[in-house]
Enzyme design. Structure first.
Site, PDB file in Angstrom:
ATOM      1  N   ASP A 111       1.026  -1.123   0.055  1.00  0.00           N
ATOM      2  CA  ASP A 111       0.015  -0.097  -0.069  1.00  0.00           C
ATOM      3  C   ASP A 111       0.797   1.234   0.008  1.00  0.00           C
ATOM      4  O   ASP A 111       2.027   1.346   0.394  1.00  0.00           O
ATOM      5  CB  ASP A 111      -1.097  -0.004   1.179  1.00  0.00           C
ATOM      6  CG  ASP A 111      -2.219   0.915   1.004  1.00  0.00           C
ATOM      7  OD1 ASP A 111      -2.148   1.401   0.128  1.00  0.00           O
ATOM      8  OD2 ASP A 111      -3.052   0.626   2.017  1.00  0.00           O
TER       9      ASP A 111
ATOM     10  N   LYS B 258      -1.409  -8.179  -5.148  1.00  0.00           N
ATOM     11  CA  LYS B 258      -1.797  -8.561  -3.939  1.00  0.00           C
ATOM     12  C   LYS B 258      -3.300  -7.468  -3.698  1.00  0.00           C
ATOM     13  O   LYS B 258      -3.119  -6.326  -4.020  1.00  0.00           O
ATOM     14  CB  LYS B 258      -0.839  -8.103  -2.968  1.00  0.00           C
ATOM     15  CG  LYS B 258      -1.448  -7.932  -1.397  1.00  0.00           C
ATOM     16  CD  LYS B 258      -0.548  -7.635  -0.181  1.00  0.00           C
ATOM     17  CE  LYS B 258      -1.165  -7.801   0.772  1.00  0.00           C
ATOM     18  NZ  LYS B 258      -0.116  -7.397   2.034  1.00  0.00           N
TER      19      LYS B 258
ATOM     20  N   ASP C 105      -6.184  -6.383  -1.427  1.00  0.00           N
ATOM     21  CA  ASP C 105      -6.673  -6.571  -0.128  1.00  0.00           C
ATOM     22  C   ASP C 105      -8.237  -6.421   0.089  1.00  0.00           C
ATOM     23  O   ASP C 105      -9.015  -6.457  -0.954  1.00  0.00           O
ATOM     24  CB  ASP C 105      -5.870  -5.063   0.473  1.00  0.00           C
ATOM     25  CG  ASP C 105      -5.436  -5.447   2.038  1.00  0.00           C
ATOM     26  OD1 ASP C 105      -6.206  -6.349   2.495  1.00  0.00           O
ATOM     27  OD2 ASP C 105      -4.532  -4.865   2.227  1.00  0.00           O
TER      28      ASP C 105
ATOM     29  N   TRP D 286      -8.325 -11.952   4.188  1.00  0.00           N
ATOM     30  CA  TRP D 286      -8.088 -12.138   5.587  1.00  0.00           C
ATOM     31  C   TRP D 286      -8.900 -13.373   6.216  1.00  0.00           C
ATOM     32  O   TRP D 286      -9.015 -13.498   7.430  1.00  0.00           O
ATOM     33  CB  TRP D 286      -8.409 -10.949   6.467  1.00  0.00           C
ATOM     34  CG  TRP D 286      -7.999  -9.487   5.980  1.00  0.00           C
ATOM     35  CD1 TRP D 286      -7.078  -9.455   5.178  1.00  0.00           C
ATOM     36  CD2 TRP D 286      -8.956  -8.311   5.880  1.00  0.00           C
ATOM     37  NE1 TRP D 286      -7.154  -7.986   5.008  1.00  0.00           N
ATOM     38  CE2 TRP D 286      -8.311  -7.296   5.472  1.00  0.00           C
ATOM     39  CE3 TRP D 286     -10.012  -8.092   6.686  1.00  0.00           C
ATOM     40  CZ2 TRP D 286      -8.738  -6.029   5.275  1.00  0.00           C
ATOM     41  CZ3 TRP D 286     -10.493  -6.905   6.503  1.00  0.00           C
ATOM     42  CH2 TRP D 286      -9.939  -5.779   5.679  1.00  0.00           C
TER      43      TRP D 286
ATOM     44  N   VAL E  55     -11.865 -14.169   6.055  1.00  0.00           N
ATOM     45  CA  VAL E  55     -13.147 -13.475   6.449  1.00  0.00           C
ATOM     46  C   VAL E  55     -14.000 -14.759   5.810  1.00  0.00           C
ATOM     47  O   VAL E  55     -15.124 -14.994   6.639  1.00  0.00           O
ATOM     48  CB  VAL E  55     -13.680 -12.053   5.936  1.00  0.00           C
ATOM     49  CG1 VAL E  55     -15.025 -11.890   6.157  1.00  0.00           C
ATOM     50  CG2 VAL E  55     -12.716 -11.226   6.283  1.00  0.00           C
TER      51      VAL E  55
ATOM     52  N   ASP F  20      -3.804 -10.067   9.644  1.00  0.00           N
ATOM     53  CA  ASP F  20      -2.463  -9.475   9.531  1.00  0.00           C
ATOM     54  C   ASP F  20      -1.516 -10.138  10.692  1.00  0.00           C
ATOM     55  O   ASP F  20      -1.843 -10.125  11.767  1.00  0.00           O
ATOM     56  CB  ASP F  20      -2.308  -8.216   9.426  1.00  0.00           C
ATOM     57  CG  ASP F  20      -2.920  -7.464   8.392  1.00  0.00           C
ATOM     58  OD1 ASP F  20      -3.304  -8.198   7.394  1.00  0.00           O
ATOM     59  OD2 ASP F  20      -2.839  -6.074   8.029  1.00  0.00           O
TER      60      ASP F  20
END
Length: 427
Positions: free
Chosen positions: A106, A181, A183, A217, A219, A238
């Site tokens: 990022d 990547k 996010d 993540w 989820v 993370d």
């Protein structure tokens, strides 16, 4: 036929082939000798999900290796840091060991898109643009990765790529990007299963082969569906540079071991080795378990200033070879003992009729950890030769029935077990 037998037959079959591009089957090695293993082998190392979901784009035949900017630099990145990191990967020899992706995380882009709706590199930190940076990295024999988000903003509130997938994918491809990547911040409450496939389709439509790393993540249990979407998928939140974080994440990732394989890997997040928050023993355990779990090996420290101790860990070719083994079966936790299960055995099948075995001491003091053949699915009478991957030596004499070692606090000993032929063990 019982379920376990089906799994064993599948395992024996898969140990003889790799998952080929466009259906092409590539022989790897001879299948496992059935007489070596007990009936429990197939239930210990369940391979029932192996290879059935992986995105067949020719990438990620083994877990990705490289470097990512976030764990050490966070938002403090610029094109000089990226160039110097590429230089360091080559000069230290890490690139020759397989660390080839140089991944910008990022904060590389401006805070808003331009008048045409395009992403723009931050002119203060990346004044030469990403294309020039990709050319520099490619000239080193390396690959460049970039970052975006399946939401309206990235986690650091730069523009995200939701509803801009095609334009952004085409832009990345035009720059020569090799890795994305992707996010999960500011996601408008839309399910990951809906937000991640559009970028897969957009990347594929560019005609450039780009590694697609999903960072949602864990989820929505991505191991259950992301193999059809990307080449790796984050299974956890993370990581941070602490023993508590690393061990927790290892346990969470272990749950999904049956779903990894050539083409798609469970991702418990990037390496923290060398960042200073753990002991050398803890970092050795971190690297050992990540390698055994077939996790991506993405270095997260400042490789421009790498210490000899850190290089000794992340540069251990014998451990890297475990991670990059052609069989591609994720190792897993197979036995625990002691208070709170702190004496642990992790193991996994390898090509060439071998097993990787890690004795991990998560206790508060040194401990002897013993592994019996029954927890590895080996016949109790089987003789096994043992290679120590951290001492780089073969142990004298073959072991039968069990093997144990004294392991320092929070350390991890790692071995290759090679069953000896029945004729030799009978002598």
């Amino acid at each position: 036929m019982v379920k376990g037998s089906v799994h064993l037959l599948l395992f024996l079959y898969l140990s003889a082939i790799s998952v080929g591009i466009a259906g092409r089957v590539v022989p790897l090695h001879e299948p496992f000798d059935k007489s070596t293993f007990s009936r429990s082998f197939s239930s210990i190392f369940d391979t029932s999900k192996y290879g059935i979901l992986q995105l067949n784009n020719g990438l990620a035949r083994t877990p990705q290796m490289g470097w990512n900017s976030w764990n050490f630099f966070a938002c403090n990145i610029n094109e000089t840091v990226i160039k110097e990191t590429a230089d360091a990967l080559v000069s230290t020899g890490l690139a020759d060991l397989g660390y080839v992706y140089v991944n910008i995380d990022d904060c590389w882009s401006s805070l808003v898109r331009d008048s045409k709706g395009q992403l723009v590199p931050d002119p203060k930190t990346f004044p030469s643009g990403i294309k020039a940076l990709a050319d520099y990295v490619h000239a080193k024999g390396l690959k460049l990765g970039i970052y975006s988000d399946a939401g309206i903003f990235t986690c650091q509130v730069r523009p995200g790529s939701i509803y801009h997938e095609r334009d952004d994918a085409e832009l990345f491809a035009s720059w020569g990007v090799d890795y994305l990547k992707y996010d999960n911040c500011y996601n408008l409450g839309i399910k990951p299963k809906e937000r991640y496939p559009p970028m897969r389709d957009a990347l594929n439509a560019t005609g450039r082969t780009i590694f697609y790393s999903l960072c949602e993540w864990g989820v929505d249990d991505p191991a259950l569906w992301a193999g059809k979407v990307g080449n790796s998928w984050r299974t956890t939140d993370d990581i941070n540079d602490s023993w508590a974080s690393m061990t927790t994440i290892a346990d969470l990732n272990d749950k999904w071991a049956a779903y990894a394989g050539p083409g798609g890997w469970n991702d418990p997040d990037m390496l923290e080795v060398g960042n200073g928050g753990m002991t050398l023993e803890e970092y050795r355990a971190h690297f050992s378990i990540w390698a055994l779990m077939k996790a991506p090996l993405l270095v997260g420290c400042d490789v421009r200033n790498i210490t000899a101790e850190t290089f000794e860990i992340i540069g251990n070719k014998e451990v890297i070879d475990i991670n990059q083994d052609s069989l591609g079966i994720q190792g897993r936790k197979v036995h625990v003992s002691g208070k709170d299960g702190c004496r642990q055995v992790w193991a996994g099948p390898l090509s060439g009729h071998r097993l990787v075995v890690a004795l991990w001491n998560r206790c508060s003091k040194a401990a002897t950890i013993t592994v019996g053949w029954e927890v590895l699915g080996l016949e109790s009478s089987m003789s096994v030769s043992i290679r120590d991957l951290w001492k780089h030596e073969d142990l004298s004499g073959d072991a039968v029935a069990s093997f144990g070692s004294r392991v320092a606090v929070h350390d991890c000993e790692m071995y290759i077990f090679t069953p000896v032929s029945a004729s030799r063990s009978a002598v």
